[in-house]
Design a protein around this motif. Structure first.
Motif, mmCIF file in Angstrom:
data_model
loop_
_atom_site.group_PDB
_atom_site.id
_atom_site.type_symbol
_atom_site.label_atom_id
_atom_site.label_comp_id
_atom_site.label_asym_id
_atom_site.label_seq_id
_atom_site.Cartn_x
_atom_site.Cartn_y
_atom_site.Cartn_z
ATOM 1 N N ARG A 194 22.696 31.389 30.656
ATOM 2 C CA ARG A 194 23.127 32.362 31.488
ATOM 3 C C ARG A 194 24.557 33.211 31.167
ATOM 4 O O ARG A 194 25.189 32.446 30.533
ATOM 5 C CB ARG A 194 23.554 31.463 32.896
ATOM 6 N N PHE A 195 24.311 34.562 31.240
ATOM 7 C CA PHE A 195 25.425 35.218 31.016
ATOM 8 C C PHE A 195 25.957 35.713 32.231
ATOM 9 O O PHE A 195 25.209 36.017 33.355
ATOM 10 C CB PHE A 195 24.851 36.618 30.254
ATOM 11 N N LYS A 196 27.517 35.594 31.956
ATOM 12 C CA LYS A 196 28.190 35.708 33.193
ATOM 13 C C LYS A 196 29.297 36.758 32.842
ATOM 14 O O LYS A 196 29.997 36.749 31.903
ATOM 15 C CB LYS A 196 28.715 34.582 33.795
ATOM 16 N N LEU A 197 29.727 37.580 33.917
ATOM 17 C CA LEU A 197 30.822 38.642 33.770
ATOM 18 C C LEU A 197 31.405 38.637 35.197
ATOM 19 O O LEU A 197 31.114 38.942 36.237
ATOM 20 C CB LEU A 197 30.161 39.910 33.720
ATOM 21 N N TYR A 198 32.593 38.345 34.879
ATOM 22 C CA TYR A 198 33.534 38.152 36.027
ATOM 23 C C TYR A 198 34.543 39.255 36.055
ATOM 24 O O TYR A 198 34.835 39.810 35.185
ATOM 25 C CB TYR A 198 34.402 36.798 35.986
ATOM 26 N N TRP A 199 34.902 39.689 37.376
ATOM 27 C CA TRP A 199 35.943 40.871 37.314
ATOM 28 C C TRP A 199 37.044 40.435 38.290
ATOM 29 O O TRP A 199 36.972 39.633 39.085
ATOM 30 C CB TRP A 199 35.225 42.106 37.734
ATOM 31 N N ALA A 200 38.250 40.987 37.934
ATOM 32 C CA ALA A 200 39.475 40.942 38.639
ATOM 33 C C ALA A 200 40.374 42.233 38.797
ATOM 34 O O ALA A 200 40.374 42.935 37.904
ATOM 35 C CB ALA A 200 40.018 39.736 38.233
ATOM 36 N N ALA A 201 40.906 42.281 40.121
ATOM 37 C CA ALA A 201 41.811 43.729 39.977
ATOM 38 C C ALA A 201 43.236 42.979 39.463
ATOM 39 O O ALA A 201 43.313 41.942 39.004
ATOM 40 C CB ALA A 201 42.122 43.932 41.675
ATOM 41 N N ALA A 202 44.264 43.841 39.422
ATOM 42 C CA ALA A 202 45.407 43.582 38.898
ATOM 43 C C ALA A 202 46.245 42.578 39.880
ATOM 44 O O ALA A 202 45.994 42.578 41.149
ATOM 45 C CB ALA A 202 46.328 45.131 38.925
ATOM 46 N N GLY A 203 46.672 41.558 39.262
ATOM 47 C CA GLY A 203 47.488 40.184 39.869
ATOM 48 C C GLY A 203 46.435 39.658 40.625
ATOM 49 O O GLY A 203 46.650 38.630 41.406
ATOM 50 N N GLU A 204 45.066 39.608 40.477
ATOM 51 C CA GLU A 204 43.973 38.829 41.205
ATOM 52 C C GLU A 204 43.352 37.890 40.276
ATOM 53 O O GLU A 204 43.164 38.285 38.996
ATOM 54 C CB GLU A 204 42.830 39.813 41.732
ATOM 55 N N PRO A 205 43.119 36.726 40.652
ATOM 56 C CA PRO A 205 42.439 35.673 39.632
ATOM 57 C C PRO A 205 41.019 35.643 39.505
ATOM 58 O O PRO A 205 40.532 36.344 40.526
ATOM 59 C CB PRO A 205 42.787 34.388 40.463
ATOM 60 N N PHE A 206 40.392 35.294 38.546
ATOM 61 C CA PHE A 206 38.946 35.296 38.515
ATOM 62 C C PHE A 206 38.385 34.327 39.349
ATOM 63 O O PHE A 206 38.965 33.272 39.936
ATOM 64 C CB PHE A 206 38.551 35.112 37.064
ATOM 65 N N SER A 207 37.037 34.890 40.227
ATOM 66 C CA SER A 207 36.539 33.920 41.060
ATOM 67 C C SER A 207 35.104 33.727 40.976
ATOM 68 O O SER A 207 34.534 34.854 40.402
ATOM 69 C CB SER A 207 37.031 34.453 42.410
ATOM 70 N N GLU A 208 34.385 32.842 41.511
ATOM 71 C CA GLU A 208 33.051 32.608 41.536
ATOM 72 C C GLU A 208 32.423 34.043 42.491
ATOM 73 O O GLU A 208 31.353 34.241 42.486
ATOM 74 C CB GLU A 208 32.464 31.406 42.037
ATOM 75 N N LYS A 209 33.406 34.102 43.346
ATOM 76 C CA LYS A 209 32.877 35.096 44.433
ATOM 77 C C LYS A 209 32.720 36.703 43.818
ATOM 78 O O LYS A 209 32.140 37.571 44.371
ATOM 79 C CB LYS A 209 33.974 35.142 45.521
ATOM 80 N N ARG A 210 33.547 36.718 42.522
ATOM 81 C CA ARG A 210 33.629 37.885 42.013
ATOM 82 C C ARG A 210 32.710 38.048 40.420
ATOM 83 O O ARG A 210 33.369 38.111 39.487
ATOM 84 C CB ARG A 210 34.753 38.715 41.940
ATOM 85 N N ARG A 211 31.618 37.902 40.400
ATOM 86 C CA ARG A 211 30.864 37.935 39.078
ATOM 87 C C ARG A 211 29.602 38.361 39.207
ATOM 88 O O ARG A 211 29.011 38.365 40.286
ATOM 89 C CB ARG A 211 30.790 36.294 38.629
ATOM 90 N N ALA A 212 28.881 38.582 38.052
ATOM 91 C CA ALA A 212 27.380 38.839 37.966
ATOM 92 C C ALA A 212 26.885 38.258 36.984
ATOM 93 O O ALA A 212 27.741 37.853 35.977
ATOM 94 C CB ALA A 212 27.148 40.609 37.778
ATOM 95 N N SER A 213 25.778 37.775 36.886
ATOM 96 C CA SER A 213 25.053 36.853 36.037
ATOM 97 C C SER A 213 23.526 37.286 35.634
ATOM 98 O O SER A 213 22.861 38.023 36.589
ATOM 99 C CB SER A 213 25.275 35.328 36.371
ATOM 100 N N VAL A 214 22.983 36.908 34.665
ATOM 101 C CA VAL A 214 21.534 36.941 34.285
ATOM 102 C C VAL A 214 21.121 36.079 33.399
ATOM 103 O O VAL A 214 21.890 35.402 32.492
ATOM 104 C CB VAL A 214 21.517 38.559 33.921
ATOM 105 N N THR A 215 19.927 35.733 33.619
ATOM 106 C CA THR A 215 19.146 34.659 32.565
ATOM 107 C C THR A 215 19.032 35.296 31.224
ATOM 108 O O THR A 215 18.374 36.514 31.316
ATOM 109 C CB THR A 215 18.089 34.106 33.259
#
Length: 618
Positions: A46-67
């Protein structure tokens, strides 16, 4: 109503639907980044790409993934609005080994397309070595969770509004044609079987392309159904031949009394004559079940109303695309609901008006249906209670002579139905003896993962077990563990082992649309319904609240299982209320809210589920 008013109201409705479609395009496609990935891997991952705004932690709620797979290099998927992104975390693989990221290009209207500078990637974890050459990133992972940090800068760019305008115009024209085409189907809710047919095609595609065990616990369901290809009686609990049917909990679906696996296994055996792949043959029964719902809805107005809730969530459709017993429970409840609501059904002819020549035949079919109902999972029992209340109410309203005849026939149905269910349960005791429960406990101790063994100390058990006993309050489970949020998401569009999900905006939008739909539904029943309908509505709301409460309490006291499918027995209850009061719902507000939910579900199943589900290879 004047002719001008009759024409103006449909035009307003059409405008609202067009605006809705344009809004969804803007929300899910225009205001969302598109990623093009070129990646070479050694094994499926699985390839995953997480994103975050300034001062924001990475989270499972903010990610996209593809097999990703070794024989495929190019991938495309959607991300989020780039205006809210400050940095990315890149999780390219989930294995110890090598991979090469050739390129990542991110584009979104209103921003200059960016080809990510992979040479600037900062290793964070599990990266043994890395090198950048020719714009490519080669990495060697020493663990199963390598990831990198990538800073992101996106420059604004003018939007090609002329092109976008043509897209919106095309959307409006398409919606107008669909509305014009579907307008005659509004009569007698004829659009329901048409939409069910569309969904059926999607379900068949999901069943045909998804790999084995790409869905929750499917491996144990497949093994249980496969057992009944060659057998009729339940197995001995300690039979080594069924060891593969035991889950990590140390529980086998062959020991829970459900009759689904017998039907699925026997149909799979018959399908061998058609040379179907084993996996598809074991999923075939659920496809046949959905096809039955479609066929029933084509021929019966009442069935259309009772089947309409099947169109409200992609989580419902998903259950029919793989081997799992919940789909069977929904269809059995659907058939039972049709039998009680339809005036000329087998049940109503037997209880309230059959002639003597019909009684022997009907006296077999109706108890059989009750026996199957009694063998469903316990979360379907509120539906059985609701159905029984409606039948009892009708008997009370009947004249004394009819009431006596109906009572006698109902008593016969109950006796024969209980006997029928008892035969299945009795067969289990015949094979395993009266110490069956002790054998089940022993097998759980033998086959369960150490986290789930009865003998494991509480502090060593899985962290989701016995939260109350661990000191977690109910409020903490709701607020910090987000039970309601997880239940909503798993019930309205999560796929695979709940690892494939839509953007958070989708679930928030679905939540508000669902709340509006149920407010409209219950409001119409309570305001415009008869006294009888109002009474049944109150009972239905109480049963739904009770089922929700029991599911919440079980997650707190036994096992944290925030799965929306546990609440799906509410759907046939809704269907029965629709079938009993269909005239109340022939209005455009109801249709508009229904269209919201169906469009969201359609988007989720295609662009989230089908797009990302692990697929069969070769």
């Amino acid at each position: 109503m004047a002719a001008g008013e009759r024409q103006r109201i449909p035009s307003v409705f059409g405008v609202l639907v067009c605006l809705l479609a344009c809004f969804y395009y803007y929300w899910f496609f225009f205001q969302r980044a598109h990623v093009e990935l070129d990646l070479v891997v050694e094994q499926k991952s699985r390839f995953k790409l997480y994103w975050a705004a300034a001062g924001e932690p990475f989270s499972e709620k903010r990610r996209a993934s593809v097999t990703v797979t070794p024989n495929h290099h190019s991938y495309r998927f959607f991300l989020t609005d780039l205006g809210r992104v400050d940095r990315f975390r890149l999780d390219p693989i989930e294995y110890a080994g090598a991979a090469t990221i050739r390129s990542i290009t991110i584009s979104q209207p209103g921003f200059t397309p960016v080809s990510v500078d992979l040479s600037s990637a900062q290793p964070l974890h599990d990266v043994e070595s890395m090198g950048s050459e020719g714009g490519q990133l080669r990495l060697q992972s020493k663990g199963i969770d390598p990831h990198f940090l990538i800073e992101a800068t996106f420059a604004p760019a003018p939007v090609a509004w002329t092109t976008e305008g043509f897209r919106y115009l095309l959307i409006v024209l398409t919606v107008a044609v669909i509305l014009k085409t579907f307008a005659p189907l509004r009569e007698r809710f004829a659009f329901v079987p048409v939409l069910l047919g569309m969904v059926f095609v999607l379900v068949v595609v999901m069943a045909g392309i998804s790999k084995q065990n790409a869905h929750p616990d499917e491996y144990v369901h497949l093994q249980a159904a496969d057992y009944y290809r060659e057998h009729w009686l339940p197995p001995a609990i300690d039979d080594p031949a069924i060891a593969s049917t035991y889950s990590v909990y140390g529980v086998s679906r062959l020991n829970n009394g459900e009759i689904y696996y017998l039907f699925a296994g026997k149909l799979a055996q018959l399908a061998r004559a058609f040379q179907l792949p084993d996996l598809l043959s074991l999923r075939l029964f659920n496809l046949v079940l959905f096809g039955m719902v479609v066929a029933y809805a084509v021929h019966s107005l009442t069935a259309r109303l009772i089947a309409l809730p099947f169109l409200l969530s992609p989580g419902i459709w998903y259950l029919f695309s793989y081997c799992v017993s919940d789909a069977f429970g929904l269809v059995v409840c659907f058939i039972a609901g049709c039998e009680v609501v339809r005036q000329n059904s087998v049940f109503n002819r037997f209880v309230f008006g059959a002639n003597g020549r019909e009684l022997p035949r009907l006296a077999v079919l109706v108890p059989f249906l009750l026996a199957v109902l009694l063998l469903l999972k316990i979360n379907y029992y509120p539906f059985i209670g609701f159905l029984g209340l409606i039948v009892l109410w009708r008997m009370v309203k009947a004249d004394p002579d009819q009431r006596r005849r109906s009572f006698a026939r109902i008593a016969l149905i109950v006796c024969l139905g209980v006997v029928g269910a008892g035969l299945r349960i009795g067969a289990d005791y015949y094979v395993n003896g009266f110490d069956r429960q002790q054998k089940l406990t022993a097998m759980q101790e033998t086959h369960a993962h150490p986290w789930y063994k009865p003998s494991t100390e509480l502090h060593r058990k899985h962290v989701g077990l016995y939260l109350q006993e661990r000191g977690t309050s109910l409020k903490e489970m709701i607020v910090h563990h987000r039970w309601f949020e997880h239940t909503l998401q798993t019930g309205t569009g999560m796929y695979g082992y709940f690892t494939i999900g839509a953007p958070q905006e989708y679930y928030r939008l679905f939540q508000w649309c669902l709340a509006a739909f149920f407010a409209c539904f219950v409001g119409l029943l309570l305001v415009r319904g008869s006294g009888e309908i109002k009474f049944f509505t109150v009972v239905a709301v109480l049963l739904a609240a009770g089922l929700l409460g029991v599911s919440l309490y079980r997650s707190w006291t036994i096992d944290f299982q925030a799965q929306g499918r546990y609440l799906f027995p509410i759907l046939p209850i809704i269907g029965i209320l629709l079938g009993c009061s269909r005239n109340l719902f022939d209005n455009r507000l109801f249709y508009l809210l229904f269209a919201h939910l169906f469009l969201l579900s359609f988007y989720s199943f295609i662009f989230v589920g089908l797009a990302a589900i692990p697929r069969l290879t070769g």
